[in-house]
Each structure stands twice: as structure tokens, then as C-alpha cells.
Design a protein around this motif. Structure first.
Motif, PDB file in Angstrom:
ATOM      1  N   LYS A 160      -1.379  -1.936 -11.562  1.00 55.03           N
ATOM      2  CA  LYS A 160      -0.900  -3.000 -10.058  1.00 55.03           C
ATOM      3  C   LYS A 160      -2.215  -3.486  -9.260  1.00 55.03           C
ATOM      4  N   ALA A 184      -5.349  -3.345  -2.274  1.00 53.82           N
ATOM      5  CA  ALA A 184      -4.678  -3.871  -1.922  1.00 53.82           C
ATOM      6  C   ALA A 184      -5.076  -3.591  -0.267  1.00 53.82           C
ATOM      7  N   ALA A 219      -5.881   1.794  -1.417  1.00 53.29           N
ATOM      8  CA  ALA A 219      -6.111   1.042   0.177  1.00 53.29           C
ATOM      9  C   ALA A 219      -7.541   2.046   0.261  1.00 53.29           C
ATOM     10  N   PRO A 243      -3.964 -11.254   3.665  1.00 49.75           N
ATOM     11  CA  PRO A 243      -3.512 -11.002   4.574  1.00 49.75           C
ATOM     12  C   PRO A 243      -3.266 -10.954   6.503  1.00 49.75           C
ATOM     13  N   ASP A 247      -1.242   5.478  -5.196  1.00 49.83           N
ATOM     14  CA  ASP A 247       0.355   5.659  -4.182  1.00 49.83           C
ATOM     15  C   ASP A 247       0.580   4.977  -2.862  1.00 49.83           C
ATOM     16  N   ASN A 248      -0.902   4.559  -2.779  1.00 49.80           N
ATOM     17  CA  ASN A 248      -1.579   3.595  -1.655  1.00 49.80           C
ATOM     18  C   ASN A 248      -1.825   2.363  -1.945  1.00 49.80           C
ATOM     19  N   ALA A 300      -7.888  -2.699   3.142  1.00 57.87           N
ATOM     20  CA  ALA A 300      -8.084  -1.823   4.361  1.00 57.87           C
ATOM     21  C   ALA A 300      -6.891  -1.001   4.511  1.00 57.87           C
ATOM     22  N   ASP A 301      -6.897   1.007   4.600  1.00 58.94           N
ATOM     23  CA  ASP A 301      -5.697   1.411   5.081  1.00 58.94           C
ATOM     24  C   ASP A 301      -4.899   0.978   6.350  1.00 58.94           C
ATOM     25  N   ILE A 302      -3.635   0.199   5.888  1.00 58.14           N
ATOM     26  CA  ILE A 302      -2.853  -0.037   6.829  1.00 58.14           C
ATOM     27  C   ILE A 302      -2.825   1.666   7.851  1.00 58.14           C
ATOM     28  N   LYS A 303      -2.306   2.123   7.667  1.00 58.65           N
ATOM     29  CA  LYS A 303      -1.786   3.399   8.155  1.00 58.65           C
ATOM     30  C   LYS A 303      -2.247   4.129   8.747  1.00 58.65           C
TER      31      LYS A 303
END
Ligand code: COA
Length: 257
Positions: free
Chosen positions: A60, A64, A27, A134, A23-24, A66-69
Motif C-alpha cells: 500500500k 506515507a 511513516a 500534503p 500499520d502506519n 513523517a510520523d504525524i502522531k
């Protein structure tokens, strides 16, 4: 061993470590990094496991980033601690791990996800994969070894271009740059990684451990890798893998390591 964010499946001397946060886009939060560390610790001394494959759940994303949240409100101190403990617990640990680790890149490998793949010893990518750093678009820099490992693997010029622009590249560009060593159809990724793992399993684990450590020394400017190679070469002669390897050759049979 029970994990919340990863799964571990051991079969035929190969361990498949999957990051399970679809779902993340898988991450990496701190808990996931701790679980990867625990899993690796358990695999390091497990003689039934010879090769590890790391991948991401779903089709997918590999990871993606490290966890930005999780880190969006961090202070300077917390940011530095996040990078330091990540290096120690996971990225350096993988890089210097005593058994070969393959990254099976099955989708987005961005930021910390690409750093995870770069820390692995071999990278195999599905055709659908996209890779990049990014971080500068977020006002950040790669913090899990990307500024060091990317130039080691693809050269300074290309590394600077990729990190400064933050652009994503596809799997064929990654292959052309030498960032991955094989690209296959996405549905064949698991099969290709297992094929490679099985080739690795045929070879001496003692020699592989030495090779990983010596190749890493080539990137440590203050260490004499040539001298270490000479000593390690000598130590092969007192290891049982050498006796098995040379005896099997002389007796025209396959070695069993
Ligand atoms: N950290 C935390 N959550 C992430 C994440 C990350 N690095 N990457 C993706 N996610 C989450 C999204 O926030 C979204 O969650 P939500 O449904 O709760 O909003 C979910 O994963 C799906 O991502 P989404 O952005 O909707 O998918 P997309 O197909 O539109 O875009 C990406 C895919 C990979 C291009 C996009 O997710 C992205 O740019 N991710 C961040 C990449 C990044 O900057 N990584 C470096 C971090 S230092």
C-alpha cells in the motif's frame, strides 16, 4: 545488525532496505530515521554491496510521510531539530551517498516519503503509486528537503503547483513530469529495480561515486562544478577502474569492477 523499524537484506551486491511499519503506512518516526542512518553507515564501507534499493513494506505504501502522531505536539525548537537532524542523518546522506541508491516506490510516497524518494539517485515506481506533498493541508511545509529537491527535479512551476495544492499525482503523471524515470506493473517493481541495480553493478564504482558528487555540485551555486569535473576527470586516470575499463575494451572482454 538488528533493527526494529527497518530490514536489510544483502544479496548479489545489492542491499534491499525495507521500511517495516506497515500499520502506519511506513511513516518515518525518529527511530526509523536513526535506523536508516545506521544501516547506510554499515553499507557505505561494505565492499560486498554496490547498490542499495529502498522500499516500503506491504503493497500500500512506500512511506506515507513523517510520523504525524509523533510530531503533532512538537514545539518550534523540536520542529527545527527534527528537520535538521533528518536532513543530516538521512536525506542529505542519501543524496550524497557514494553508491547508487534506487527508490522502489510501491504505493503512497507522501511528504517525507516523497522526500525520501527524491533524495535517492534513481526512482522507479509501481503503477499503483501515488505521490504528493500534503504538508500545507496540515499547516506545514515539506521539511526534509522537498522544497529544494522537487524544483531541482521537475522545475519550479510544477513543484510550486504540487506543494501549494497538496494534491496527489499518480505514477503516470509522475513519469510525465520526470519525477520518476520508470513505471512498471506493481508486481514487477522488485524485478525492475534489481535489473537496474545489475546494470549499475557492471559500471565503475569509482566513476559512479564521482558522478553522484559532481551532479550534486550542479545545484550548489557557489561551487564551480565545471572545475571539479575537470579535476575528477583527471583523477580517473590514476584509478584502477580506468585501467580495467580501458583494458577490457581493448581486449574485447567485459570489465570486472
Ligand atoms: N503518520 C502517522 N501515521 C500515519 C501516517 C503518517 N504520515 N500516514 C498514515 N498513518 C497511519 C494512519 O493514522 C492509520 O493508523 P491508525 O490505524 O492507527 O489510525 C494507518 O496509518 C492507516 O492509514 P489510513 O489513513 O487509515 O489509510 P487510508 O488508506 O484511509 O489513507 C492515506 C491513506 C495515505 C491517504 C492517509 O493515511 C494519509 O493521508 N496519511 C497522511 C499523509 C500525510 O499527510 N503525510 C505527510 C506528513 S507530514
Amino acid at each position: 545488525m538488528n533493527f526494529k523499524n527497518i530490514s536489510l537484506k544483502n544479496k548479489n551486491k545489492i542491499s534491499l532496505l525495507t521500511i517495516e511499519r506497515p500499520d502506519n503506512l511506513n511513516a518515518l518516526n525518529l527511530e526509523t530515521l536513526s535506523e536508516i542512518n545506521k544501516a547506510l553507515k554499515s553499507l557505505e564501507f561494505d565492499n560486498s554491496v554496490r547498490v542499495i534499493i529502498i522500499t516500503g513494506s506491504g503493497n500500500k505504501a512506500f512511506v506515507a510521510g513523517a510520523d504525524i502522531k509523533e510530531f503533532s505536539k512538537y514545539s518550534k525548537k523540536e520542529g527545527e531539530e527534527m528537520a535538521r537532524s533528518g536532513h543530516q542523518k538521512v536525506f542529505n546522506y542519501i543524496d550524497s551517498f557514494s553508491k547508487p541508491i534506487i527508490a522502489a516506490i510501491n504505493g503512497y510516497a507522501l511528504g517525507g516519503g516523497l522526500e525520501l524518494a527524491l533524495a535517492c539517485h534513481i526512482r522507479i515506481s509501481g503503477r499503483n503509486a501515488k505521490m504528493g506533498f500534503p504538508e500545507t493541508t496540515l499547516g506545514l511545509i515539506p521539511g526534509y528537503g522537498g522544497t529544494q529537491r522537487l524544483p531541482q527535479i521537475i522545475g519550479k512551476g510544477r513543484a510550486l503547483e504540487l506543494i501549494l495544492t497538496g494534491k496527489m499525482i499518480d505514477s503516470s503523471q509522475a513519469l510525465e513530469m520526470g519525477m520518476v524515470s520508470l513505471v512498471c506493473e506493481s508486481e514487477d517493481l522488485n524485478k525492475k529495480c534489481i535489473e537496474t541495480a545489475n546494470i549499475l553493478i557492471n559500471n565503475s564504482p569509482f566513476a559512479q561515486k564521482e558522478v553522484i558528487s559532481l551532479v550534486n555540485l550542479a545545484f550548489e551555486p557557489n561551487k564551480n562544478g565545471f572545475e571539479s569535473e575537470i579535476k575528477a576527470f583527471g583523477s580517473c586516470f590514476q584509478n584502477s577502474d580506468f585501467i580495467e575499463g580501458t583494458n577490457s575494451f581493448l581486449n574485447k572482454r567485459k570489465p570486472e569492477f
